[in-house]
Design a protein around this motif. Structure first.
Motif, PDB file in Angstrom:
ATOM      1  N   THR A  94      -1.155  15.662  -7.635  1.00 44.79           N
ATOM      2  CA  THR A  94      -0.696  14.858  -6.415  1.00 44.79           C
ATOM      3  C   THR A  94      -1.482  14.367  -5.642  1.00 44.79           C
ATOM      4  OG1 THR A  94      -0.546  17.073  -5.425  1.00 44.79           O
ATOM      5  CG2 THR A  94       1.298  16.930  -6.839  1.00 44.79           C
ATOM      6  N   TYR A  95      -0.935  13.369  -5.014  1.00 42.42           N
ATOM      7  CA  TYR A  95      -1.851  12.524  -3.962  1.00 42.42           C
ATOM      8  C   TYR A  95      -1.627  13.277  -2.570  1.00 42.42           C
ATOM      9  CZ  TYR A  95      -2.262   9.012  -7.649  1.00 42.42           C
ATOM     10  OH  TYR A  95      -2.641   8.497  -8.605  1.00 42.42           O
ATOM     11  N   ASN A  96      -2.484  12.911  -1.655  1.00 37.80           N
ATOM     12  CA  ASN A  96      -2.361  13.588  -0.319  1.00 37.80           C
ATOM     13  C   ASN A  96      -2.974  12.445   0.426  1.00 37.80           C
ATOM     14  OD1 ASN A  96      -5.280  13.777  -0.419  1.00 37.80           O
ATOM     15  ND2 ASN A  96      -5.039  15.828  -1.233  1.00 37.80           N
ATOM     16  N   TYR A 113      -9.576   0.030  -8.362  1.00 39.74           N
ATOM     17  CA  TYR A 113     -10.618   0.929  -7.838  1.00 39.74           C
ATOM     18  C   TYR A 113     -11.990   0.031  -7.873  1.00 39.74           C
ATOM     19  CZ  TYR A 113     -11.094   2.749 -12.457  1.00 39.74           C
ATOM     20  OH  TYR A 113     -11.033   2.853 -13.815  1.00 39.74           O
ATOM     21  N   THR A 114     -12.859   0.551  -7.267  1.00 38.62           N
ATOM     22  CA  THR A 114     -14.186   0.005  -7.623  1.00 38.62           C
ATOM     23  C   THR A 114     -14.917   0.848  -8.704  1.00 38.62           C
ATOM     24  OG1 THR A 114     -16.550  -0.269  -6.705  1.00 38.62           O
ATOM     25  CG2 THR A 114     -15.230   1.265  -5.420  1.00 38.62           C
ATOM     26  N   VAL A 115     -15.268   0.057  -9.840  1.00 37.10           N
ATOM     27  CA  VAL A 115     -16.096   1.210 -10.711  1.00 37.10           C
ATOM     28  C   VAL A 115     -17.201   1.702 -10.259  1.00 37.10           C
ATOM     29  CG1 VAL A 115     -14.710  -0.369 -12.510  1.00 37.10           C
ATOM     30  CG2 VAL A 115     -17.024  -0.850 -11.954  1.00 37.10           C
ATOM     31  N   HIS A 116     -17.715   1.408  -9.260  1.00 39.56           N
ATOM     32  CA  HIS A 116     -18.852   1.854  -8.755  1.00 39.56           C
ATOM     33  C   HIS A 116     -18.821   2.695  -7.756  1.00 39.56           C
ATOM     34  CE1 HIS A 116     -19.850  -2.371 -10.409  1.00 39.56           C
ATOM     35  NE2 HIS A 116     -20.861  -1.704 -11.016  1.00 39.56           N
ATOM     36  N   GLY A 117     -17.758   3.225  -7.588  1.00 38.25           N
ATOM     37  CA  GLY A 117     -17.543   4.331  -6.389  1.00 38.25           C
ATOM     38  C   GLY A 117     -17.934   5.613  -6.779  1.00 38.25           C
ATOM     39  N   TRP A 118     -18.124   6.026  -8.150  1.00 37.51           N
ATOM     40  CA  TRP A 118     -18.523   7.286  -8.572  1.00 37.51           C
ATOM     41  C   TRP A 118     -19.918   7.298  -9.566  1.00 37.51           C
ATOM     42  CZ3 TRP A 118     -13.885   5.163  -8.330  1.00 37.51           C
ATOM     43  CH2 TRP A 118     -12.826   5.937  -7.707  1.00 37.51           C
ATOM     44  N   LYS A 140       0.941  -1.291  -0.008  1.00 33.61           N
ATOM     45  CA  LYS A 140       0.177   0.036  -0.026  1.00 33.61           C
ATOM     46  C   LYS A 140       0.912   1.390  -0.027  1.00 33.61           C
ATOM     47  CE  LYS A 140      -4.348  -1.564   0.666  1.00 33.61           C
ATOM     48  NZ  LYS A 140      -5.546  -0.996   0.119  1.00 33.61           N
ATOM     49  N   ALA A 141       0.388   2.293  -0.714  1.00 27.60           N
ATOM     50  CA  ALA A 141       1.277   3.497  -0.905  1.00 27.60           C
ATOM     51  C   ALA A 141       0.799   4.195   0.441  1.00 27.60           C
ATOM     52  CB  ALA A 141       0.874   4.218  -2.030  1.00 27.60           C
ATOM     53  N   THR A 142       2.003   4.897   0.904  1.00 27.09           N
ATOM     54  CA  THR A 142       1.841   5.685   2.127  1.00 27.09           C
ATOM     55  C   THR A 142       2.086   6.972   1.950  1.00 27.09           C
ATOM     56  OG1 THR A 142       3.920   5.180   3.054  1.00 27.09           O
ATOM     57  CG2 THR A 142       2.406   3.664   3.433  1.00 27.09           C
ATOM     58  N   LEU A 143       1.940   7.817   3.176  1.00 30.06           N
ATOM     59  CA  LEU A 143       2.407   9.348   2.995  1.00 30.06           C
ATOM     60  C   LEU A 143       3.703   9.265   2.722  1.00 30.06           C
ATOM     61  CD1 LEU A 143       0.330  10.825   5.942  1.00 30.06           C
ATOM     62  CD2 LEU A 143       0.150  11.176   3.601  1.00 30.06           C
ATOM     63  N   TYR A 144       4.619   8.383   3.198  1.00 29.78           N
ATOM     64  CA  TYR A 144       6.092   8.357   2.830  1.00 29.78           C
ATOM     65  C   TYR A 144       6.555   8.126   1.563  1.00 29.78           C
ATOM     66  CZ  TYR A 144       6.533   8.129   8.121  1.00 29.78           C
ATOM     67  OH  TYR A 144       6.079   8.396   9.460  1.00 29.78           O
ATOM     68  N   ASP A 145       5.695   7.857   0.565  1.00 29.19           N
ATOM     69  CA  ASP A 145       5.849   7.358  -0.727  1.00 29.19           C
ATOM     70  C   ASP A 145       5.507   8.597  -1.621  1.00 29.19           C
ATOM     71  OD1 ASP A 145       6.444   4.651  -0.693  1.00 29.19           O
ATOM     72  OD2 ASP A 145       4.420   4.355  -0.241  1.00 29.19           O
ATOM     73  N   ASP A 173      -8.926   7.002   0.596  1.00 28.58           N
ATOM     74  CA  ASP A 173     -10.107   6.782   0.117  1.00 28.58           C
ATOM     75  C   ASP A 173     -10.438   5.455  -0.172  1.00 28.58           C
ATOM     76  OD1 ASP A 173     -12.172   6.706  -2.061  1.00 28.58           O
ATOM     77  OD2 ASP A 173     -11.355   8.244  -3.223  1.00 28.58           O
ATOM     78  N   PRO A 174     -11.731   4.848   0.462  1.00 25.92           N
ATOM     79  CA  PRO A 174     -11.844   3.358   0.628  1.00 25.92           C
ATOM     80  C   PRO A 174     -12.025   2.843  -1.006  1.00 25.92           C
ATOM     81  CG  PRO A 174     -13.597   4.462   1.297  1.00 25.92           C
ATOM     82  CD  PRO A 174     -12.367   5.540   1.150  1.00 25.92           C
ATOM     83  N   ARG A 175     -12.568   3.722  -1.864  1.00 26.75           N
ATOM     84  CA  ARG A 175     -12.680   3.197  -3.360  1.00 26.75           C
ATOM     85  C   ARG A 175     -11.567   2.688  -3.959  1.00 26.75           C
ATOM     86  NH1 ARG A 175     -15.693   8.621  -5.036  1.00 26.75           N
ATOM     87  NH2 ARG A 175     -13.831   9.283  -4.098  1.00 26.75           N
ATOM     88  N   VAL A 176     -10.275   3.070  -3.815  1.00 34.41           N
ATOM     89  CA  VAL A 176      -9.202   2.898  -4.560  1.00 34.41           C
ATOM     90  C   VAL A 176      -8.137   2.299  -3.471  1.00 34.41           C
ATOM     91  CG1 VAL A 176      -7.528   4.043  -6.079  1.00 34.41           C
ATOM     92  CG2 VAL A 176      -9.720   5.117  -5.528  1.00 34.41           C
ATOM     93  N   ALA A 177      -7.371   1.394  -4.201  1.00 30.98           N
ATOM     94  CA  ALA A 177      -6.441   0.806  -3.512  1.00 30.98           C
ATOM     95  C   ALA A 177      -4.813   1.175  -4.173  1.00 30.98           C
ATOM     96  CB  ALA A 177      -6.424  -0.612  -3.611  1.00 30.98           C
ATOM     97  N   ARG A 178      -4.144   1.906  -3.601  1.00 26.92           N
ATOM     98  CA  ARG A 178      -2.900   2.573  -4.351  1.00 26.92           C
ATOM     99  C   ARG A 178      -1.649   1.715  -4.018  1.00 26.92           C
ATOM    100  NH1 ARG A 178      -6.421   6.750  -3.888  1.00 26.92           N
ATOM    101  NH2 ARG A 178      -6.718   7.847  -5.908  1.00 26.92           N
ATOM    102  N   TRP A 179      -0.726   1.161  -4.769  1.00 25.88           N
ATOM    103  CA  TRP A 179       0.153   0.221  -4.794  1.00 25.88           C
ATOM    104  C   TRP A 179       1.595   1.027  -5.203  1.00 25.88           C
ATOM    105  CZ3 TRP A 179      -1.613  -3.688  -1.768  1.00 25.88           C
ATOM    106  CH2 TRP A 179      -3.018  -3.871  -2.014  1.00 25.88           C
ATOM    107  N   ILE A 180       2.606   0.597  -4.263  1.00 21.88           N
ATOM    108  CA  ILE A 180       4.004   0.697  -4.999  1.00 21.88           C
ATOM    109  C   ILE A 180       4.276  -0.837  -5.353  1.00 21.88           C
ATOM    110  CG2 ILE A 180       6.379   1.316  -4.285  1.00 21.88           C
ATOM    111  CD1 ILE A 180       4.547   3.714  -4.400  1.00 21.88           C
TER     112      ILE A 180
END
Length: 167
Positions: A38-40, A67-72, A11-16, A46-53
């Motif tokens: 930029t990400y913050n 991401y869930t395609v049903h989140g928006w 999982k991407a973190t603030l340190y990334d 955001d629970p709709r999106v899983a961000r990975w390094i």
């Protein structure tokens, strides 16, 4: 030769955030991704999106999100079956381009998403991004219709179905 076991996703973190900003400022990423975006902390939470390094043999080199395609409510993939996931990614480390890592790590993540129950995986490259489209086709994606203008830009909708069933 690389194998999917050589790739890790954390999982991407603030340190990334500095790493992601640096990757997004490179010309090969800026060509397809908004370099001003930029990400913050809120994005990472955001629970709709899983961000990975993504790392290869413990070397971080890419970013991927699913991401869930049903989140928006107005998402262009909203009509896909429940549980469908969308994916986006880029290789940030230019030394890792063009040697098979893209198809390998995307394929590894697709396998995990299908094993977790996703009936369809969707992606939406810019129609001019021939390299990305070729990788997606290699991985079993089929284009679904003509390019579309969306609030995220011009896209070519593409889908991969579980069990090699294509839309």
């Amino acid at each position: 030769m690389t194998t999917s076991e050589q790739y890790s996703f954390r999982k991407a973190t603030l340190y990334d955030l500095p790493l992601l900003k640096a990757w997004r400022s490179t010309p090969h990423v800026r060509a397809w991704w908004d370099s001003d975006g930029t990400y913050n902390a809120a994005d990472l939470d955001d629970p709709r999106v899983a961000r990975w390094i993504v790392s290869f043999q413990e070397r971080p080199f890419a970013f991927m999100q699913d991401y869930t395609v049903h989140g928006w409510a107005d998402h262009h993939f909203i009509e896909l079956p429940k549980g469908s996931r969308g994916i986006d990614q880029f290789i940030g480390d230019q030394e890792m381009l063009g040697i098979g890592h893209g198809s390998a790590f995307i394929g590894a993540r697709m396998k995990a998403l299908f094993q977790a129950g996703a009936p369809v995986i969707a992606t939406d490259p810019n129609p001019a991004n021939e390299r990305a489209i070729a990788v997606y086709k290699k991985l079993g994606f089929k284009s679904s219709g003509s390019p579309q203008n969306t609030k995220w830009g011009l896209i070519l909708p593409m889908f991969a179905m579980r069990k090699n069933e294509h839309r």
